[in-house]
Design a protein around this motif. Sequence first.
Motif, PDB file in Angstrom:
ATOM      1  N   LEU A   1       0.816  -1.214   0.000  1.00  0.00           N
ATOM      2  CA  LEU A   1       0.000   0.000   0.000  1.00  0.00           C
ATOM      3  C   LEU A   1       0.855   1.272   0.000  1.00  0.00           C
ATOM      4  O   LEU A   1       0.498   2.263  -0.625  1.00  0.00           O
ATOM      5  CB  LEU A   1      -0.940  -0.003   1.214  1.00  0.00           C
ATOM      6  CG  LEU A   1      -2.071  -1.032   1.184  1.00  0.00           C
ATOM      7  CD1 LEU A   1      -2.869  -0.990   2.482  1.00  0.00           C
ATOM      8  CD2 LEU A   1      -2.993  -0.799  -0.017  1.00  0.00           C
ATOM      9  N   ILE A   2       1.988   1.238   0.689  1.00  0.00           N
ATOM     10  CA  ILE A   2       2.843   2.416   0.774  1.00  0.00           C
ATOM     11  C   ILE A   2       3.406   2.787  -0.602  1.00  0.00           C
ATOM     12  O   ILE A   2       3.794   3.932  -0.840  1.00  0.00           O
ATOM     13  CB  ILE A   2       3.994   2.184   1.793  1.00  0.00           C
ATOM     14  CG1 ILE A   2       4.664   3.514   2.163  1.00  0.00           C
ATOM     15  CG2 ILE A   2       4.997   1.185   1.264  1.00  0.00           C
ATOM     16  CD1 ILE A   2       3.787   4.440   2.957  1.00  0.00           C
ATOM     17  N   LYS A   3       3.448   1.814  -1.529  1.00  0.00           N
ATOM     18  CA  LYS A   3       3.927   2.090  -2.890  1.00  0.00           C
ATOM     19  C   LYS A   3       2.825   2.708  -3.749  1.00  0.00           C
ATOM     20  O   LYS A   3       3.116   3.372  -4.744  1.00  0.00           O
ATOM     21  CB  LYS A   3       4.408   0.789  -3.558  1.00  0.00           C
ATOM     22  CG  LYS A   3       5.494   0.050  -2.805  1.00  0.00           C
ATOM     23  CD  LYS A   3       5.741  -1.307  -3.434  1.00  0.00           C
ATOM     24  CE  LYS A   3       6.679  -2.170  -2.585  1.00  0.00           C
ATOM     25  NZ  LYS A   3       6.813  -3.541  -3.123  1.00  0.00           N
ATOM     26  N   LEU A   4       1.588   2.471  -3.352  1.00  0.00           N
ATOM     27  CA  LEU A   4       0.444   2.911  -4.158  1.00  0.00           C
ATOM     28  C   LEU A   4      -0.149   4.228  -3.678  1.00  0.00           C
ATOM     29  O   LEU A   4      -0.758   4.954  -4.455  1.00  0.00           O
ATOM     30  CB  LEU A   4      -0.647   1.836  -4.157  1.00  0.00           C
ATOM     31  CG  LEU A   4      -0.258   0.472  -4.748  1.00  0.00           C
ATOM     32  CD1 LEU A   4      -1.346  -0.549  -4.467  1.00  0.00           C
ATOM     33  CD2 LEU A   4      -0.025   0.589  -6.244  1.00  0.00           C
ATOM     34  N   PHE A   5       0.028   4.517  -2.388  1.00  0.00           N
ATOM     35  CA  PHE A   5      -0.565   5.712  -1.799  1.00  0.00           C
ATOM     36  C   PHE A   5       0.525   6.557  -1.153  1.00  0.00           C
ATOM     37  O   PHE A   5       1.572   6.046  -0.765  1.00  0.00           O
ATOM     38  CB  PHE A   5      -1.618   5.333  -0.755  1.00  0.00           C
ATOM     39  CG  PHE A   5      -2.798   4.587  -1.331  1.00  0.00           C
ATOM     40  CD1 PHE A   5      -3.883   5.268  -1.850  1.00  0.00           C
ATOM     41  CD2 PHE A   5      -2.804   3.202  -1.364  1.00  0.00           C
ATOM     42  CE1 PHE A   5      -4.966   4.584  -2.379  1.00  0.00           C
ATOM     43  CE2 PHE A   5      -3.873   2.509  -1.902  1.00  0.00           C
ATOM     44  CZ  PHE A   5      -4.970   3.201  -2.412  1.00  0.00           C
ATOM     45  N   GLY A   6       0.209   7.836  -1.014  1.00  0.00           N
ATOM     46  CA  GLY A   6       1.197   8.757  -0.460  1.00  0.00           C
ATOM     47  C   GLY A   6       1.700   8.343   0.912  1.00  0.00           C
ATOM     48  O   GLY A   6       2.890   8.410   1.185  1.00  0.00           O
TER      49      GLY A   6
ATOM     50  N   SER B   1      -0.907   5.780   8.986  1.00  0.00           N
ATOM     51  CA  SER B   1       0.218   6.290   8.198  1.00  0.00           C
ATOM     52  C   SER B   1       1.506   5.647   8.721  1.00  0.00           C
ATOM     53  O   SER B   1       1.507   4.964   9.753  1.00  0.00           O
ATOM     54  CB  SER B   1       0.311   7.807   8.337  1.00  0.00           C
ATOM     55  OG  SER B   1       0.818   8.157   9.619  1.00  0.00           O
ATOM     56  N   LYS B   2       2.616   5.912   8.030  1.00  0.00           N
ATOM     57  CA  LYS B   2       3.882   5.341   8.492  1.00  0.00           C
ATOM     58  C   LYS B   2       4.360   6.010   9.781  1.00  0.00           C
ATOM     59  O   LYS B   2       5.220   5.478  10.479  1.00  0.00           O
ATOM     60  CB  LYS B   2       4.953   5.439   7.402  1.00  0.00           C
ATOM     61  CG  LYS B   2       5.330   6.835   6.993  1.00  0.00           C
ATOM     62  CD  LYS B   2       6.350   6.792   5.858  1.00  0.00           C
ATOM     63  CE  LYS B   2       6.719   8.198   5.394  1.00  0.00           C
ATOM     64  NZ  LYS B   2       7.673   8.169   4.265  1.00  0.00           N
ATOM     65  N   GLU B   3       3.774   7.194  10.093  1.00  0.00           N
ATOM     66  CA  GLU B   3       4.070   7.830  11.383  1.00  0.00           C
ATOM     67  C   GLU B   3       3.084   7.378  12.460  1.00  0.00           C
ATOM     68  O   GLU B   3       3.062   7.921  13.557  1.00  0.00           O
ATOM     69  CB  GLU B   3       3.985   9.358  11.250  1.00  0.00           C
ATOM     70  CG  GLU B   3       5.048   9.975  10.348  1.00  0.00           C
ATOM     71  CD  GLU B   3       4.654   9.926   8.878  1.00  0.00           C
ATOM     72  OE1 GLU B   3       5.548  10.098   8.024  1.00  0.00           O
ATOM     73  OE2 GLU B   3       3.455   9.696   8.587  1.00  0.00           O
TER      74      GLU B   3
END
Length: 310
Positions: free
Chosen positions: A228-233, A257-259
Amino acid sequence: DFRLADLVTLNLHRFAEDVETIVDRASKERNMERNLKTLDETWKDLHFTYGVYKDGKLPLLQVDEDLVEVLEDNQVLVQNMAASKYVAHFQEEIQRWQKSLATVDTNMQTWLEVQQNWSHLEPIFIGSADIRAQLPEDSARFDRIDADWRAMMDHAKEETKAIVVATEKGMSERLENLETELAKCEKALADYLETKRRAFPRFYFISATALLDILSKGQQPIEMQEHLIKLFGNIHHLDWEMDEEGNPTKNAIGIYSKENEYLPMKNPCACVGVVEEWLNSLVDSMRESMHQVLQEAIIDYGESEYIPWM
């Protein structure tokens, strides 16, 4: 017992130019003869080596850099001999070497290309049930390619002498056929991936390998979410609704989110069915949820302190 007097008696000094021509021809022919003998000795000891495929059984061609260097040097040597004005006596043998070395070069390059393409497509057409279901005709074609390739490699490992294997009767045609059939499989796969990209344009921004992995895991969204992190901001992973036994379902109820920021979904998003369809639904759910949060933020702006509002 040849003496200077014998040389004088021959009166060779009267035919200096003829003698010089004959000696020069003899010298060049001697060098050619030595070179051809060296070629014979060299290629008796040049062998292909074989590694193994990831299954631990199928041999794969490995070409040593020294072999490539010798091949290139010998091709130049033979080409120079063929261009010599003294080639007549050895012309047939030199032509044979030209043909053999050119065949080794061509077949070796084609072999490595076929091997690379087969290695790339094998886990896709053999290991992916989704691809086999979507591309049945090309999967059947790849099955035939796979059987022929494996039979060829099993046969090749029995004779490792490079010039024997590479110039074996029918080898060029066999490799060319494999190359042609693999190209058809590659094109079918590329066309299939293009339909997926058109259905979900964010797929254009990831590699074909990542897309294939997504498609293979499309029915298991929890496993697929690593992409998903590759497809979305900044969607790192999803928050899943739990069933009565405490196991995650396929309904997403929030986004991290990644944070580790958290966005609750306005409505649960069902991540079921064809992957590009539920990803489009995820986009819609994300937008609806963000819209709701922003509306609430506008309403609360004048009624809350700044830090808690943030």
